[in-house]
Design a protein around this motif. Structure first.
Motif, PDB file in Angstrom:
ATOM      1  N   VAL A 305      23.336  28.077 -16.517  1.00 25.12           N
ATOM      2  CA  VAL A 305      21.962  27.671 -16.800  1.00 25.12           C
ATOM      3  C   VAL A 305      21.561  28.228 -18.163  1.00 25.12           C
ATOM      4  CG1 VAL A 305      21.038  29.631 -15.483  1.00 25.12           C
ATOM      5  CG2 VAL A 305      19.561  27.678 -15.983  1.00 25.12           C
ATOM      6  N   ALA A 306      20.824  27.416 -18.926  1.00 22.48           N
ATOM      7  CA  ALA A 306      20.262  27.822 -20.215  1.00 22.48           C
ATOM      8  C   ALA A 306      18.810  27.371 -20.264  1.00 22.48           C
ATOM      9  CB  ALA A 306      21.052  27.214 -21.370  1.00 22.48           C
ATOM     10  N   ILE A 307      18.027  27.957 -21.173  1.00 19.13           N
ATOM     11  CA  ILE A 307      16.602  27.674 -21.279  1.00 19.13           C
ATOM     12  C   ILE A 307      16.235  27.360 -22.729  1.00 19.13           C
ATOM     13  CG2 ILE A 307      15.967  30.116 -21.574  1.00 19.13           C
ATOM     14  CD1 ILE A 307      13.458  29.457 -19.838  1.00 19.13           C
ATOM     15  N   SER A 308      15.298  26.416 -22.911  1.00 16.75           N
ATOM     16  CA  SER A 308      14.816  26.042 -24.232  1.00 16.75           C
ATOM     17  C   SER A 308      13.298  26.124 -24.275  1.00 16.75           C
ATOM     18  CB  SER A 308      15.257  24.613 -24.588  1.00 16.75           C
ATOM     19  OG  SER A 308      14.685  24.190 -25.813  1.00 16.75           O
ATOM     20  N   GLU A 309      12.778  26.723 -25.336  1.00 17.07           N
ATOM     21  CA  GLU A 309      11.337  26.825 -25.535  1.00 17.07           C
ATOM     22  C   GLU A 309      10.826  25.821 -26.562  1.00 17.07           C
ATOM     23  OE1 GLU A 309      10.991  30.894 -26.709  1.00 17.07           O
ATOM     24  OE2 GLU A 309      10.937  31.628 -24.635  1.00 17.07           O
ATOM     25  N   ASP A 310      11.736  25.036 -27.164  1.00 19.41           N
ATOM     26  CA  ASP A 310      11.333  24.092 -28.208  1.00 19.41           C
ATOM     27  C   ASP A 310      11.803  22.676 -27.899  1.00 19.41           C
ATOM     28  OD1 ASP A 310      14.033  24.410 -28.636  1.00 19.41           O
ATOM     29  OD2 ASP A 310      13.824  25.396 -30.583  1.00 19.41           O
ATOM     30  N   ASP A 311      11.712  22.310 -26.635  1.00 16.33           N
ATOM     31  CA  ASP A 311      11.993  20.948 -26.181  1.00 16.33           C
ATOM     32  C   ASP A 311      13.441  20.526 -26.432  1.00 16.33           C
ATOM     33  OD1 ASP A 311      10.506  19.156 -24.657  1.00 16.33           O
ATOM     34  OD2 ASP A 311      10.193  17.778 -26.335  1.00 16.33           O
ATOM     35  N   GLY A 312      14.360  21.488 -26.285  1.00 20.84           N
ATOM     36  CA  GLY A 312      15.773  21.162 -26.343  1.00 20.84           C
ATOM     37  C   GLY A 312      16.428  21.319 -27.692  1.00 20.84           C
ATOM     38  N   LYS A 313      15.677  21.791 -28.692  1.00 23.08           N
ATOM     39  CA  LYS A 313      16.283  21.968 -30.022  1.00 23.08           C
ATOM     40  C   LYS A 313      17.206  23.185 -30.033  1.00 23.08           C
ATOM     41  CE  LYS A 313      12.374  19.852 -32.488  1.00 23.08           C
ATOM     42  NZ  LYS A 313      11.552  19.598 -31.292  1.00 23.08           N
ATOM     43  N   THR A 314      16.795  24.279 -29.423  1.00 19.34           N
ATOM     44  CA  THR A 314      17.625  25.480 -29.326  1.00 19.34           C
ATOM     45  C   THR A 314      17.607  25.987 -27.891  1.00 19.34           C
ATOM     46  OG1 THR A 314      15.793  26.963 -29.911  1.00 19.34           O
ATOM     47  CG2 THR A 314      17.164  26.121 -31.719  1.00 19.34           C
ATOM     48  N   TRP A 315      18.654  26.754 -27.531  1.00 25.30           N
ATOM     49  CA  TRP A 315      18.825  27.188 -26.146  1.00 25.30           C
ATOM     50  C   TRP A 315      19.242  28.647 -26.088  1.00 25.30           C
ATOM     51  CZ3 TRP A 315      17.843  23.878 -22.050  1.00 25.30           C
ATOM     52  CH2 TRP A 315      17.630  22.537 -22.390  1.00 25.30           C
ATOM     53  N   LYS A 316      18.845  29.315 -25.002  1.00 27.45           N
ATOM     54  CA  LYS A 316      19.213  30.705 -24.747  1.00 27.45           C
ATOM     55  C   LYS A 316      19.786  30.835 -23.336  1.00 27.45           C
ATOM     56  CE  LYS A 316      15.382  32.413 -27.596  1.00 27.45           C
ATOM     57  NZ  LYS A 316      14.109  33.183 -27.608  1.00 27.45           N
ATOM     58  N   GLY A 317      20.503  31.909 -23.112  1.00 28.53           N
ATOM     59  CA  GLY A 317      21.019  32.200 -21.772  1.00 28.53           C
ATOM     60  C   GLY A 317      22.496  31.924 -21.649  1.00 28.53           C
ATOM     61  N   PHE A 318      22.837  30.671 -21.275  1.00 26.17           N
ATOM     62  CA  PHE A 318      24.229  30.279 -21.051  1.00 26.17           C
ATOM     63  C   PHE A 318      24.893  31.234 -20.065  1.00 26.17           C
ATOM     64  CE2 PHE A 318      22.867  28.229 -24.798  1.00 26.17           C
ATOM     65  CZ  PHE A 318      23.574  27.052 -24.883  1.00 26.17           C
ATOM     66  N   ARG A 319      24.173  31.497 -18.967  1.00 26.48           N
ATOM     67  CA  ARG A 319      24.640  32.468 -17.993  1.00 26.48           C
ATOM     68  C   ARG A 319      25.228  31.786 -16.764  1.00 26.48           C
ATOM     69  NH1 ARG A 319      21.420  37.924 -17.550  1.00 26.48           N
ATOM     70  NH2 ARG A 319      23.593  38.413 -17.050  1.00 26.48           N
ATOM     71  N   GLU A 320      26.210  32.430 -16.177  1.00 21.30           N
ATOM     72  CA  GLU A 320      26.761  31.928 -14.922  1.00 21.30           C
ATOM     73  C   GLU A 320      25.717  32.112 -13.824  1.00 21.30           C
ATOM     74  OE1 GLU A 320      31.544  32.784 -15.525  1.00 21.30           O
ATOM     75  OE2 GLU A 320      30.323  34.160 -14.334  1.00 21.30           O
ATOM     76  N   LEU A 321      25.239  31.002 -13.311  1.00 18.24           N
ATOM     77  CA  LEU A 321      24.311  31.045 -12.189  1.00 18.24           C
ATOM     78  C   LEU A 321      25.060  31.388 -10.906  1.00 18.24           C
ATOM     79  CD1 LEU A 321      21.378  30.348 -11.155  1.00 18.24           C
ATOM     80  CD2 LEU A 321      22.272  28.057 -10.704  1.00 18.24           C
ATOM     81  N   MET A 322      26.259  30.845 -10.786  1.00 21.06           N
ATOM     82  CA  MET A 322      27.048  31.079  -9.573  1.00 21.06           C
ATOM     83  C   MET A 322      28.517  30.802  -9.865  1.00 21.06           C
ATOM     84  SD  MET A 322      26.525  29.526  -5.710  1.00 21.06           S
ATOM     85  CE  MET A 322      27.002  27.838  -6.079  1.00 21.06           C
ATOM     86  N   LEU A 323      29.382  31.661  -9.327  1.00 20.11           N
ATOM     87  CA  LEU A 323      30.810  31.401  -9.298  1.00 20.11           C
ATOM     88  C   LEU A 323      31.193  30.936  -7.902  1.00 20.11           C
ATOM     89  CD1 LEU A 323      32.251  34.467 -11.267  1.00 20.11           C
ATOM     90  CD2 LEU A 323      32.242  32.074 -12.019  1.00 20.11           C
ATOM     91  N   ASN A 324      32.127  30.043  -7.834  1.00 15.79           N
ATOM     92  CA  ASN A 324      32.576  29.490  -6.563  1.00 15.79           C
ATOM     93  C   ASN A 324      33.118  30.603  -5.666  1.00 15.79           C
ATOM     94  OD1 ASN A 324      33.570  27.925  -4.496  1.00 15.79           O
ATOM     95  ND2 ASN A 324      34.705  26.530  -5.825  1.00 15.79           N
ATOM     96  N   THR A 325      32.536  30.752  -4.488  1.00 20.35           N
ATOM     97  CA  THR A 325      33.006  31.789  -3.558  1.00 20.35           C
ATOM     98  C   THR A 325      34.419  31.512  -3.058  1.00 20.35           C
ATOM     99  OG1 THR A 325      31.954  30.616  -1.711  1.00 20.35           O
ATOM    100  CG2 THR A 325      30.667  32.350  -2.791  1.00 20.35           C
ATOM    101  N   GLU A 326      34.901  30.280  -3.205  1.00 20.72           N
ATOM    102  CA  GLU A 326      36.250  29.905  -2.770  1.00 20.72           C
ATOM    103  C   GLU A 326      37.252  29.887  -3.921  1.00 20.72           C
ATOM    104  OE1 GLU A 326      37.277  28.961   0.592  1.00 20.72           O
ATOM    105  OE2 GLU A 326      35.482  30.209   0.789  1.00 20.72           O
TER     106      GLU A 326
END
Length: 571
Positions: A305-326
């Motif tokens: 998941v990543a987040i943008s404060e300028d309507d998609g021009k730039t993004w922050k985060g790029f973090r793993e929300l979840m890894l497959n438990t399997e």
């Protein structure tokens, strides 16, 4: 009577998950004492198990109840069910509906009626409540051809137009259905498509060329619509519409990596954009891959998941929300056709300001309901000392032979070991022992940290005499842990050995790499500059992955790592 027949057909095609299986999973995942109150949730917390493929089903009722309907196919029962939460996603209960009362979906901000698009009998229908949930239902046919993976309706132009993204079974392109009369009648937009994957470079075969599918759409502040689609390329592609979705621009590569996985855009109440996607690259295609269907999926084990404060021009985060438990399962391929053990599908809603509820995944063993706080995406740095084992890491290898549904069985890499110098602690040990049963028998481990254009990684390492080289790779997306292609498509690749680092003892040393956006990186050993290295490939959003990649020189001694840290350079 006709309406009742449509409802019956809809119900027959709307239940896929075993209720017994869902109930058992929920009993394990939903103990209230284990889940904190929402105001205390920060990093992602699992709160339940999704009852079907996770891209559709979340719906908010007028009394504040959140529901996740079971919209799956091939039902084990004809009894309609959904999960219900009265505390904004913290806890869930299984509920049932009368057979003649099909589900709701998204509520119109204009009329207050609930609207859903669904497929059945080779056609596409629109359901609309009449008088709210307790009223009747009107079901109309909107397409004589089968559109599939119909996304939840979204309301644009202040609710005056409704759109729902879809594609056909022939995968001839993505498009939207749109309605200007609150869901009573619908039209179909122009389609968009993408270039085909071609055999070249590391690829000895051709990926499954399924065209532009599984589109996600959001309305931008300037009135345009932004569509991002799943493709067979290394990136998702994008298209824009200036007329409310009726016509679309020619597709082009989007800013996001993603291959044969579903993207999802979501607009928060305060206007910020969220993007959910896998941000992963599969193994190179085998010579047997012909472009028709897929031989194996090797990049569906992480969702970001990543987040943008300028309507998609730039993004922050790029973090793993979840890894497959399997992801480490030795019987990963123990599935039937169509049951994909993946986490690549997502639907998201904001249940409280800044608190995001996410449904993710496909197979019943993998899909989950999670809640996280949006501030977690702004964290600058992450660290890990293996006190939680390898839960933060992708560290598996594939056994030879495609099994089950497009999959390999896996082996969890034997790289977590007792710390050689600290009693009761754990460490990672990377070496090499040949193993002919594996597709790639070298070792590797992949770890995510918050994306940084100007950042650093730091490792505490021990290089015993006789240990062989491993590579420290810095990248902006997930690669398979043992994939050597990562060395050639990364930002930086740095050999870690005694000669390169000028280490000649058995002590623990701190190795750090500091970079500026798409410029040379500087290497330090115990705070002393040891050299610099140029970029291999540029990155748009910054680096977010540490990849430790072992070689194939026999090495029973191995290199030890006791702690890692990475993220934004704090000035």
């Amino acid at each position: 009577m006709k309406n009742r027949l449509f409802i019956k057909a809809f119900l027959a095609l709307s239940l896929s998950c075993s209720l017994m299986q869902v109930s058992c999973s929920l009993m394990q995942a939903q103990t209230k004492n284990e889940i904190p109150d929402l105001d205390k949730i920060y990093a992602p917390v699992i709160v339940g198990v999704v009852p079907c493929d996770a891209y559709v089903g979340l719906s908010k009722m007028e009394n504040g109840e959140w529901r996740h309907y079971n919209y799956g196919e091939n039902a084990a029962t004809d009894r309609p069910m959904y999960l219900s939460s009265m505390d904004n996603g913290k806890s869930w209960q299984t509920k049932y509906l009368p057979k003649d009362l099909p589900y709701a979906d998204q509520k119109s901000p204009v009329s207050g009626e609930y609207i859903r698009i669904f497929s059945g009998n080779g056609k596409v229908y629109a359901l609309r409540t009449e008088g709210g949930l307790e009223g009747g239902r009107t079901i109309v046919k909107i397409d004589d051809e089968l559109g599939i993976m119909n996304k939840p309706p979204i309301f644009i132009r202040g609710g005056k137009r409704i759109i729902s993204a879809a594609h056909r079974t022939d995968r001839s392109g993505a498009y939207v259905y749109y309605s200007d009369d609150d869901g009573r009648s619908w039209k179909i937009s122009q389609k968009v498509n993408v270039p085909k994957h071609e055999k070249c470079g590391f690829h000895k075969g051709i990926r499954w060329n399924h065209g532009a599918v599984e589109a996600t759409v959001v309305e931008l502040h300037d009135g345009r619509l932004w569509m991002i689609v799943r493709t067979a390329q290394d990136k998702h592609y994008q298209s824009f519409s200036t007329d409310g979705g009726e016509t679309w621009s020619e597709t082009s590569p989007s800013p996001f990596y993603g291959t044969i996985t579903m993207p999802t855009l979501y607009r928060m109440h305060d206007g910020r954009l969220l993007f959910f996607w896998c941000n992963t690259t599969p193994l190179p295609e085998l010579p047997t891959a012909t472009g028709v269907w897929d031989d194996v999926f090797t990049n569906r084990d992480a969702v970001h998941v990543a987040i943008s404060e300028d309507d998609g021009k730039t993004w922050k985060g790029f973090r793993e929300l979840m890894l497959n438990t399997e992801r480490n399962s030795s019987n990963f391929g123990n599935t039937v056709s169509g049951q994909d053990k993946s986490v690549h599908q997502v639907q998201a809603v904001e249940v409280e300001p800044g608190k995001i509820l996410v449904a993710a995944g496909q197979h019943a063993q993998c899909r989950r309901l999670l809640v996280f706080d949006i501030d977690w995406l702004y964290e600058p740095v992450r660290s890990n000392d293996f006190s939680d084992g390898l839960s933060q890491w992708s560290a598996f290898r594939y056994y030879k032979g495609i099994v089950g549904h497009c999959s390999y069985n896996r082996q969890e890499e034997p790289i977590l070991t007792t710390h050689p110098d600290r009693h009761g602690a754990k460490a990672m040990k990377l070496g090499y022992e040949p193993n002919d049963s594996l597709l790639q028998d070298n070792q590797g481990a992949v770890w995510n940290f918050p994306a940084a254009k100007n950042g650093f990684v730091k490792l505490s390492m021990k290089l015993p005499e006789g240990s062989e080289n491993i590579d420290l790779i810095l990248n902006d997306r997930w690669f398979n842990p043992t994939d050597t292609v990562a060395k050639y498509q990364c930002m930086y690749s740095i050999p870690l050995n005694r000669k390169q680092l000028r280490i000649n003892d058995e002590s623990w040393h701190t190795i750090s790499v500091h970079w500026q956006h798409n410029k040379r990186a500087t290497i330090y050993v115990d705070g002393r500059k040891q050299g610099s290295i140029k970029t291999t490939t540029s990155t748009e959003h910054g680096i977010s992955y540490l990849h430790l990649l072992g070689g194939r020189e026999p090495d029973s001694t191995g290199i030890y790592i006791e702690q890692v840290e990475g993220g934004k350079e704090l000035m």
